[in-house]
Structure formats: C-alpha cells, structure tokens
Design a protein around this motif. Sequence first.
Motif, PDB file in Angstrom:
ATOM      1  N   ARG A  68       0.852  -1.189   0.000  1.00 48.35           N
ATOM      2  CA  ARG A  68       0.000   0.000   0.000  1.00 48.35           C
ATOM      3  C   ARG A  68       0.892   1.245   0.000  1.00 48.35           C
ATOM      4  O   ARG A  68       1.834   1.341   0.775  1.00 48.35           O
ATOM      5  CB  ARG A  68      -0.851  -0.053   1.272  1.00 48.35           C
ATOM      6  N   LEU A 126      -6.150   1.225  -1.232  1.00 46.41           N
ATOM      7  CA  LEU A 126      -6.214   0.394  -0.033  1.00 46.41           C
ATOM      8  C   LEU A 126      -5.921  -1.057  -0.384  1.00 46.41           C
ATOM      9  O   LEU A 126      -6.014  -1.451  -1.552  1.00 46.41           O
ATOM     10  CB  LEU A 126      -7.597   0.521   0.600  1.00 46.41           C
ATOM     11  N   GLY A 166      -6.163  -4.796  -1.326  1.00 45.25           N
ATOM     12  CA  GLY A 166      -7.200  -5.495  -2.083  1.00 45.25           C
ATOM     13  C   GLY A 166      -6.650  -5.989  -3.399  1.00 45.25           C
ATOM     14  O   GLY A 166      -5.446  -5.987  -3.643  1.00 45.25           O
ATOM     15  N   SER A 186      -1.169  -5.148  -0.436  1.00 44.87           N
ATOM     16  CA  SER A 186      -1.224  -5.539   0.973  1.00 44.87           C
ATOM     17  C   SER A 186      -0.962  -4.333   1.873  1.00 44.87           C
ATOM     18  O   SER A 186      -0.503  -3.295   1.404  1.00 44.87           O
ATOM     19  CB  SER A 186      -0.190  -6.634   1.251  1.00 44.87           C
ATOM     20  N   GLY A 238      -2.026  -2.404   6.039  1.00 44.08           N
ATOM     21  CA  GLY A 238      -3.125  -2.052   6.939  1.00 44.08           C
ATOM     22  C   GLY A 238      -3.187  -0.553   7.033  1.00 44.08           C
ATOM     23  O   GLY A 238      -2.444   0.133   6.343  1.00 44.08           O
ATOM     24  N   PRO A 239      -4.031   0.033   7.865  1.00 48.83           N
ATOM     25  CA  PRO A 239      -5.061  -0.620   8.681  1.00 48.83           C
ATOM     26  C   PRO A 239      -6.301  -0.953   7.866  1.00 48.83           C
ATOM     27  O   PRO A 239      -6.294  -0.792   6.650  1.00 48.83           O
ATOM     28  CB  PRO A 239      -5.363   0.447   9.734  1.00 48.83           C
ATOM     29  N   ASP A 240      -7.348  -1.360   8.528  1.00 49.86           N
ATOM     30  CA  ASP A 240      -8.561  -1.812   7.845  1.00 49.86           C
ATOM     31  C   ASP A 240      -9.488  -0.650   7.492  1.00 49.86           C
ATOM     32  O   ASP A 240     -10.605  -0.556   7.990  1.00 49.86           O
ATOM     33  CB  ASP A 240      -9.310  -2.833   8.718  1.00 49.86           C
ATOM     34  N   ASP A 241      -9.032   0.238   6.627  1.00 49.60           N
ATOM     35  CA  ASP A 241      -9.874   1.338   6.152  1.00 49.60           C
ATOM     36  C   ASP A 241     -10.851   0.801   5.125  1.00 49.60           C
ATOM     37  O   ASP A 241     -10.747  -0.330   4.676  1.00 49.60           O
ATOM     38  CB  ASP A 241      -9.005   2.440   5.535  1.00 49.60           C
ATOM     39  N   LEU A 242     -11.800   1.629   4.723  1.00 47.92           N
ATOM     40  CA  LEU A 242     -12.832   1.232   3.762  1.00 47.92           C
ATOM     41  C   LEU A 242     -12.682   2.006   2.469  1.00 47.92           C
ATOM     42  O   LEU A 242     -12.245   3.149   2.467  1.00 47.92           O
ATOM     43  CB  LEU A 242     -14.223   1.485   4.351  1.00 47.92           C
TER      44      LEU A 242
END
Length: 170
Positions: A57, A122, A124, A156, A158-162
């Motif tokens: 990322r 992000l 994915g 790849s 983090g963190p788990d943002d949307l």
Amino acid sequence: ESTKAVSGVSSRSEFNDSCVHRRSYNRDEFRWGNGRAEIRDFVIKTPQGEDPATFERGAAIELYVMVYFHESMEDVIYGLTIRTVDGVLVFGANTRSRRMETKKRTCGETAEIRFRFTLNVLPGEYFLSLGVAQDDEHVDNLAIDRRYDLSHLTVSGGPDDLGFAEIKLG
C-alpha cells in the motif's frame, strides 16, 4: 512468419508477447485494437523489487511499457487504468490528458514508455490495464492496442480502512 489474431490484434508470432511471462499477468485479459502497434511487455518496479507478487500500500511504482510499432505514427496516446476486480474504475489517465509530449515513432521501432506513480489504493485486488491509441480525423482516441485487465495487482498493508483510495488522514 505466421500472423495470428489475438482478440482482434494481429501479432507476427506469440513469442513476441513477453507480458505473458510477468508474475502479475492475467490470462483472462481482454485485448483489442487495430494492431498498428503492440504492447509487447511491461515491467513494474517497486522499492521491494521488480515484478513483485504483491504490492505494498502506497508503494512508489515505476511502470515500463514496451510498444512495438508496425507502422510509423505520430500523436500516439499511452494510457493506463486501475480497476477493482469487480470492474469499478479507481484511476485512469493518459499522456494526452496529462499533456505529456510523445515522440513520433517509426516502423519497426520498439518504444519504452515510463509511468511513475504512487499506488495510493487500499489493500485489495486490482487490475491494471494498458493502452496505446491515436487521434485521427475521424475518431477520438482510436484503439491501437488495448490490454484490459492485463495485470493483476494484489495490494497488501493495513489498517482496515474502507473504500479504494488512500487518503492522508491526520
């Protein structure tokens, strides 16, 4: 040499297409265009190395695209898009929209085109598409060789943002 049609693009022989040997190559790509030039290879370089299996990322990307010209051409447009695996457009740009000057190309020439960008998406799964086009007196952005979903990018981190975009938040 035999001529073989590959999804609407004629190529002199399959071995000229080095894209298929790249780690991120997507066999289910969709290719089309008039075939006056061919995208024959691409190389993705990151700080972690060349042709990685996964991308970090926010990685600094250098993308090299090798284009072989079957004819002399000018006013060539080179472009790229990034989409989600569901087909949602995340980003798209080309040398014309960015007002980047391109050189006249001669028959038999292989040009190396370089794009530099930060992979601000992000974590994915994404597809990278590449294209060569040209404006003519009848058609805007006429497809010469478009390779949709050519490369599968696994991002790849983090963190788990949307969402899709990396937005700096402080």
